[in-house]
Write an enzyme that holds these catalytic residues in place. Structure first.
Site, PDB file in Angstrom:
ATOM      1  N   GLU A 132       0.828  -1.207   0.000  1.00 15.63           N
ATOM      2  CA  GLU A 132       0.000   0.000   0.000  1.00 15.63           C
ATOM      3  C   GLU A 132       0.864   1.259   0.000  1.00 15.63           C
ATOM      4  O   GLU A 132       1.836   1.325   0.751  1.00 15.63           O
ATOM      5  CB  GLU A 132      -0.927   0.017   1.215  1.00 15.63           C
ATOM      6  CG  GLU A 132      -1.987   1.100   1.131  1.00 15.63           C
ATOM      7  CD  GLU A 132      -2.927   1.097   2.329  1.00 15.63           C
ATOM      8  OE1 GLU A 132      -4.115   1.390   2.142  1.00 15.63           O
ATOM      9  OE2 GLU A 132      -2.471   0.809   3.441  1.00 15.63           O
ATOM     10  N   ALA A 242       1.468  -0.955  10.697  1.00 16.13           N
ATOM     11  CA  ALA A 242       0.948  -2.284  10.387  1.00 16.13           C
ATOM     12  C   ALA A 242       0.321  -2.245   9.003  1.00 16.13           C
ATOM     13  O   ALA A 242       0.077  -1.183   8.440  1.00 16.13           O
ATOM     14  CB  ALA A 242      -0.092  -2.713  11.430  1.00 16.13           C
ATOM     15  N   MET A 243       0.064  -3.438   8.468  1.00 19.91           N
ATOM     16  CA  MET A 243      -0.555  -3.536   7.137  1.00 19.91           C
ATOM     17  C   MET A 243      -1.533  -4.691   7.126  1.00 19.91           C
ATOM     18  O   MET A 243      -1.217  -5.786   7.589  1.00 19.91           O
ATOM     19  CB  MET A 243       0.532  -3.746   6.076  1.00 19.91           C
ATOM     20  CG  MET A 243       0.014  -3.695   4.659  1.00 19.91           C
ATOM     21  SD  MET A 243      -0.679  -2.082   4.274  1.00 19.91           S
ATOM     22  CE  MET A 243      -2.159  -2.575   3.430  1.00 19.91           C
ATOM     23  N   GLU A 244      -2.723  -4.441   6.531  1.00 19.51           N
ATOM     24  CA  GLU A 244      -3.831  -5.375   6.638  1.00 19.51           C
ATOM     25  C   GLU A 244      -3.889  -6.393   5.524  1.00 19.51           C
ATOM     26  O   GLU A 244      -4.980  -6.721   5.043  1.00 19.51           O
ATOM     27  CB  GLU A 244      -5.157  -4.597   6.657  1.00 19.51           C
ATOM     28  CG  GLU A 244      -5.536  -3.913   5.344  1.00 19.51           C
ATOM     29  CD  GLU A 244      -5.015  -2.501   5.187  1.00 19.51           C
ATOM     30  OE1 GLU A 244      -5.461  -1.805   4.253  1.00 19.51           O
ATOM     31  OE2 GLU A 244      -4.148  -2.090   5.981  1.00 19.51           O
ATOM     32  N   ASN A 245      -2.775  -6.931   5.067  1.00 23.36           N
ATOM     33  CA  ASN A 245      -2.826  -7.955   4.022  1.00 23.36           C
ATOM     34  C   ASN A 245      -3.896  -8.995   4.372  1.00 23.36           C
ATOM     35  O   ASN A 245      -3.959  -9.492   5.494  1.00 23.36           O
ATOM     36  CB  ASN A 245      -1.470  -8.650   3.904  1.00 23.36           C
ATOM     37  CG  ASN A 245      -0.327  -7.660   3.748  1.00 23.36           C
ATOM     38  OD1 ASN A 245      -0.186  -7.009   2.735  1.00 23.36           O
ATOM     39  ND2 ASN A 245       0.478  -7.541   4.795  1.00 23.36           N
ATOM     40  N   HIS A 277      -7.967  -2.208  14.258  1.00 30.67           N
ATOM     41  CA  HIS A 277      -7.989  -1.403  13.032  1.00 30.67           C
ATOM     42  C   HIS A 277      -7.661  -2.281  11.825  1.00 30.67           C
ATOM     43  O   HIS A 277      -8.367  -2.247  10.811  1.00 30.67           O
ATOM     44  CB  HIS A 277      -6.972  -0.266  13.175  1.00 30.67           C
ATOM     45  CG  HIS A 277      -6.884   0.648  11.997  1.00 30.67           C
ATOM     46  ND1 HIS A 277      -7.290   1.962  12.047  1.00 30.67           N
ATOM     47  CD2 HIS A 277      -6.411   0.463  10.739  1.00 30.67           C
ATOM     48  CE1 HIS A 277      -7.091   2.534  10.876  1.00 30.67           C
ATOM     49  NE2 HIS A 277      -6.552   1.639  10.059  1.00 30.67           N
ATOM     50  N   GLU A 278      -6.597  -3.079  11.944  1.00 31.13           N
ATOM     51  CA  GLU A 278      -6.183  -3.909  10.814  1.00 31.13           C
ATOM     52  C   GLU A 278      -7.204  -5.015  10.525  1.00 31.13           C
ATOM     53  O   GLU A 278      -7.480  -5.332   9.366  1.00 31.13           O
ATOM     54  CB  GLU A 278      -4.805  -4.522  11.071  1.00 31.13           C
ATOM     55  CG  GLU A 278      -3.695  -3.508  11.328  1.00 31.13           C
ATOM     56  CD  GLU A 278      -3.617  -2.426  10.266  1.00 31.13           C
ATOM     57  OE1 GLU A 278      -3.830  -2.732   9.070  1.00 31.13           O
ATOM     58  OE2 GLU A 278      -3.345  -1.269  10.621  1.00 31.13           O
TER      59      GLU A 278
END
Length: 807
Positions: A132, A242-245, A277-278
C-alpha cells in the site's frame, strides 16, 4: 494527462510464482494473468516499477499461437510497461499474458523488501511485502489500482531452511496459535501470530485480542470472515505501523509485543487499537474496496472508527455483541474510556490539520498515483472517523451499524464510492445522511459556532475555523448537530439534538441555568462561548457528580486552547480553565492538559523566562497527582489511575520537579548497581531513562545506549532512544546523531528525529543537519510514509508564536 491505467483490458486472475534468493539478495518470478478484453486493442498497459522484464507473450483463449510484442516500453516515472502486439485483440475475447521478471531485494521498506534479525548473535535476513498504496508493482507486474480486483494463485519458492507465509494456511516456524468460531456459520478457523523466536512469548496478548474480536466483527457486519485463517507476522523493519494484508497482517514489533509480566495499559491499548484497526480492514478494504484513492476514507476512516472505538468500546454495541465481547474479556474494555481516548487523539489531531487554508476535503481528488501517499493523513483517518462518529451518534449507533452492513453487502467483493455508503445508511435509517454529511466530506475545514446570550435566548452563528481566526466561507454551510444540553431548576438534564442548518439561528434557553453545546463532544466543530460562560461550564464540569462527562471536559480544554491559538480567546482565560480542573482525576482530561502545555512550550522554547514560568505551572498542576498516587503500578488497579500516574510523572519530571527527578534517578542508579529493574516499571521507562541521561553523565548515557542495542522489549528500546536524544553535552549529542545515521534501523530514524527535536539544546543545530542531509534522507524514505512526517517534525518548531498577541 491520464493518470489511470487504460481500461482496454481487465485482469480477472493471476498465477504468480516467486523465487527468493536471500544469499544474492534478489528475487525472480513469472506471472500469468487472465485478461478480459473490454475494447478492441493491440496494446497492453500495466504497472511495473524497478523490475527487469524478460518476456511478455500473449495467447488468445482457444488458440495455441503465442504473440510476442513488436515493441516494449517502460515508463519509470509513471511506473508503467506498455506492450504493443502485431494484432488487434477483439472486445469480448480472453487472453493469457505471460511475463518473466526479476528484481533486487533492498531495505526500502516498500514493495518486496529485505529486513534483518539477530539469531544467536548472527545477522539473518527475511523478506516481506508492503504494497500500500502503489508498491505491488515493485514485486511483480500487475494492474496496481484498487478497482482492478482479481483472484490469485501463488507459489513461493525459497531455500529449504526458510519458511514462506502467504494469505492461505501453511505450517511453519515459531508461532502462537488460537482459533475463533464463526457465529454465522459455526466454522472454526485458526488464528496465529508469528514472530522472532526470542520474542514470540511477547505476542500472547496480540493473539488473544485477535481471536476474540473476529466473531464480534462478523456479528456486527453480518458478513462471515471468508478466509480459512488469519495470521499476524510481527517484524522488525516496517515503514508503517501495520498492514492489513488479507489473511496475513504484518506489523511492527514495537506496536505488537507486550511483556507478559507487565501491566502496561498504554501498550495494551496500542495493540488493541492497531490490531482491531487492521482486522477491520478485512471488511473495509479487502472485502469491499474503495473505487479509487479519492475514497481512501472509506477504508481508513471506517477502520479507525470501528477498530479504535465502536468495537473495543463495547458500550456502543448491541446487547448480543456485548455478550460475545465481554465474555472474551472479563475486565471489559469500557473501563478504558475509549470514547474519551478518541476525542483526545482523533478529533484534536484532525482539527490541527483541518484548521489551515491548505487543508483538503476528506473525499480528495487524487488523480496522480505517485502522490497518493500525501493523503494518508489525519483527514483520511481521524477526520473521517470523527464525522462518521458524529453521524452514528445522531442517527443511533445500532441503526448506523445496520446501514454499514447494508453498504458492505451491497458491494461485496467489489468497489465502492461515497454514494454507496450513504445509500446503505439511508436504507437502514431513513435519514438523509448524504445531505447531512456533504460539507464534512466534500469540503475542507470545519466550523466554529459563536454563542452569545440574552435573557432566555442564545444566538448561534457558524463560520469556518482557522488557525489564525475565522472566515465567513460563503460556499460552505455545515449541518451542525448542536446536541444542546440543558438543566432545569430541579437539576435534571436533557439533550436536544437540534441541527443548525443555516448561518445563524436563535434558540430558547434558560441562561440562568447550566447549558452546553456539543454535549459529550460528538460534533466535529469548536464552540466559542463568552469567557464567563466558559468558566461557569468548567466549574460545573469539575464537580464530582456533574451532569457533564469526560468528553465534555475534554471538549472544553481543546476548544479553549484552539480559540486562544486563533486569538479568539485570551490565553490567560484558557490557562485559568486548567486550574479549575486541578482536582479532577480523569486521565484523558490531564492528557489534553499535558498536550496543551507542551504545545505552548514548543512555541516558546527559546524564551527561557517563559519556559520557567510554564514549568512552574506544570509542577503546580502535576506534582500533587504524583504525590497522591505514587509510582507503583498494580495489575488490578483502575486503568485510568495507571495512565494518569504515567502522565503526571512524565510532566513533573519534564518540568524538572526536583523531588520527582531525584526519585527517578535513584531508581536508575539502583538498576546500574544491581541489574535489578524491579523499580523501573515499563510504564515509567521513558521518564526514568530520560532523567538518568539528562541529569547524569557519560556512564548513564552509555548504559542507555546499551539498552538501545539490546532491549528486553520493543517499548524499552523506544524509551531508551528518547533518553539518548535528551542529552545536553556536545559529545553525546554528536554520538546520538552518528548512531541515528549509521547504526539505527531505518524504521527507527523518524523516532530519533522526533525525540531530538524535543531537545531545545539541539533544535536549531539539528535543523541545519537535516537541511544538509535532506537529499540522503529523501532518497531513503521518499517512497514510503515517513518523509512528510520528517519534514513536518523538523520545521514545525521554527514556526511563529501564535499566542504572542493573545496572552
Amino acid at each position: 494527462m491520464n493518470y489511470r491505467l487504460p481500461t482496454d483490458v481487465s485482469p480477472t486472475h493471476y498465477d504468480l510464482t516467486l523465487l527468493t534468493d536471500l544469499t544474492l539478495h534478489k528475487f525472480r518470478g513469472t506471472v500469468e494473468v487472465a485478461l478480459k478484453v473490454v475494447t478492441d486493442t493491440s496494446k497492453i498497459v500495466l504497472n511495473v516499477a524497478e523490475l527487469h522484464l524478460s518476456d511478455a507473450s500473449v495467447t488468445v483463449a482457444g488458440e495455441e499461437e503465442a504473440f510476442v510484442p513488436v515493441s516494449q516500453a517502460i515508463d519509470s516515472i509513471d511506473q508503467r510497461a506498455t506492450f504493443v502486439y502485431p494484432c488487434t485483440f477483439t472486445a469480448g475475447s480472453s487472453l493469457k499474458l505471460f511475463i518473466a521478471f526479476e528484481g533486487k531485494l533492498n531495505e526500502s521498506l516498500i514493495g518486496y523488501y529485505e529486513g534483518t534479525w539477530e539469531d544467536g548473535g548472527q545477522k539473518k535476513f527475511y523478506t516481506v511485502t508492503q504494497f500500500e498504496p502503489t508498491a505491488a508493482r515493485r514485486a511483480f507486474p500487475c494492474w496496481d489500482e484498487p478497482s482492478c480486483k482479481a483472484t490469485f494463485e501463488m507459489s513461493m519458492v525459497s531455500a529449504s531452511d526458510t519458511v514462506n507465509l502467504f494469505n492461505t494456511p501453511h505450517q511453519s516456524f515459531e508461532y502462537l496459535e488460537s482459533s475463533f468460531k464463526s457465529p454465522i456459520s459455526g466454522k472454526t478457523r485458526p488464528i496465529r501470530v508469528y514472530a522472532n523466536p526470542s520474542s514470540i512469548h511477547q505476542a500472547k496478548y496480540t493473539l488473544g485480542v485477535t481471536a476474540k474480536v473476529l466473531p464480534v466483527y462478523e456479528q456486527v457486519f453480518d458478513i462471515e470472515y471468508p478466509l480459512p485463517k488469519l495470521d499476524t507476522l510481527v517484524i522488525e523493519d516496517m515503514d508503517a505501523y501495520a498492514m492489513e494484508n488479507w489473511g496475513l497482517i504484518t506489523g511492527r514489533a514495537s506496536h505488537y509485543l507486550l511483556d507478559p509480566n507487565a501491566s502496561n495499559i498504554q501498550q495494551k491499548q496500542a495493540i488493541v487499537n492497531i490490531q482491531f484497526h487492521e482486522v477491520a480492514h478485512m471488511w473495509f478494504g479487502n472485502i469491499t474496496t474503495m473505487e479509487w484513492w479519492t475514497y481512501l476514507y472509506l477504508n481508513e476512516g471506517f477502520a479507525t472508527l470501528m477498530g479504535e472505538l465502536i468495537i473495543p468500546g463495547s458500550g456502543y454495541l448491541s446487547t448480543i455483541c456485548v455478550r460475545i465481547f465481554i465474555s472474551s474479556f472479563p475486565r471489559g474494555f469500557p473501563e478504558w474510556n475509549l470514547d474519551a481516548a478518541f476525542i483526545a487523539l482523533h478529533i484534536n489531531d484532525a482539527m490541527l490539520l483541518d484548521n489551515k487554508l491548505s487543508s483538503h476535503p476528506v473525499e480528495v481528488d487524487c488523480p496522480d498515483a505517485n502522490k497518493i501517499n500525501q493523503i494518508f493523513d489525519a483527514l483520511s483517518y481521524s477526520k473521517a472517523a470523527s464525522v462518521l462518529r458524529m453521524l452514528a451518534n445522531h442517527v443511533g449507533v445500532d441503526a448506523f451499524l445496520k446501514g454499514v452492513s447494508v453498504y458492505l453487502k451491497s458491494n461485496l467483493y467489489g468497489n465502492s464510492v461515497t454514494h454507496d455508503l450513504w445509500k446503505g445508511i439511508e436504507e437502514a435509517t431513513g435519514f438523509d445522511s448524504s445531505n447531512f454529511m456533504d460539507a464534512y466530506i466534500s469540503k475542507p475545514g470545519f466550523p466554529v459556532i459563536k454563542v452569545t446570550e440574552s435573557e432566555g435566548i442564545i444566538h448561534i452563528v457558524q463560520a469556518r475555523f482557522l488557525q489564525k481566526g475565522t472566515i465567513d466561507d460563503t460556499n460552505t454551510i455545515w449541518n451542525i448537530p448542536l446536541n444542546l444540553l440543558t438543566v432545569d431548576s430541579d437539576g435534571k438534564s436533557s439533550i436536544n439534538k437540534v441541527v443548525l442548518k443555516e448561518r445563524s439561528s436563535f434558540y430558547a434557553v434558560n441562561t440562568e441555568q447550566l447549558f452546553k453545546l456539543n454535549a459529550g463532544t460528538f460534533g466535529y466543530y469548536r464552540v466559542m462561548y463568552t469567557p464567563e460562560r466558559f468558566r461557569r461550564i468548567a466549574i460545573e464540569a469539575a464537580k464530582a457528580n456533574s451532569v457533564l462527562n469526560t468528553g465534555d471536559r475534554l471538549g472544553l480544554v481543546q476548544d479553549a486552547f484552539a480559540l486562544a491559538g486563533a486569538q479568539l480567546m485570551s490565553l490567560s482565560d484558557a490557562l485559568e480553565l486548567l486550574t479549575i480542573f486541578k482536582d479532577v482525576r480523569d486521565y484523558y482530561v490531564w492528557s489534553s492538559i499535558s498536550t496543551a502545555l507542551s504545545n505552548l512550550i514548543n512555541i516558546w522554547w527559546e524564551h527561557a523566562e517563559v519556559i520557567d514560568l510554564l514549568n512552574e505551572f506544570r509542577r503546580i498542576l502535576f506534582k500533587p497527582i504524583v504525590s497522591e498516587i505514587g509510582y507503583t503500578y498494580s495489575a488490578d488497579e483502575d486503568p485510568d489511575t495507571s495512565l494518569l500516574r504515567t502522565c503526571a510523572v512524565i510532566n513533573a519530571s519534564q518540568a524538572k520537579d526536583e523531588e520527582v527527578v531525584n526519585e527517578l534517578r535513584q531508581r536508575f542508579k539502583q538498576y546500574q548497581a544491581t541489574r535489578d529493574n524491579s523499580l523501573i516499571p515499563e510504564e515509567l521507562q521513558g521518564p526514568i531513562y530520560t532523567s538518568a541521561v539528562e541529569f547524569g553523565g557519560e556512564e548513564e548515557y552509555l548504559a542507555i545506549k546499551r539498552i538501545v542495542d539490546d532491549p528486553k522489549t520493543p517499548t524499552e528500546k523506544l524509551a531508551a532512544i528518547g533518553a539518548m536524544c535528551s542529552v545536553a553535552d556536545r559529545q553525546s549529542i554528536t554520538s546520538t546523531i552518528h548512531y541515528m545515521t549509521t547504526e539505527a534501523r531505518d524504521q527507527d530514524v523518524p523516532h530519533f528525529v522526533l525525540e531530538l527535536m524535543k531537545n531545545p539544546k539541539i533544535k536549531r543545530e539539528f535543523v541545519a543537519h537535516f537541511k544538509e542531509n535532506y537529499d540522503v534522507l529523501y532518497e531513503k524514505f521518499k517512497d514510503g510514509f515517513s518523509i512528510s512526517g520528517l519534514v513536518q517534525v523538523f520545521l514545525s518548531p521554527l514556526s511563529c508564536c501564535q499566542y504572542l498577541t493573545s496572552s
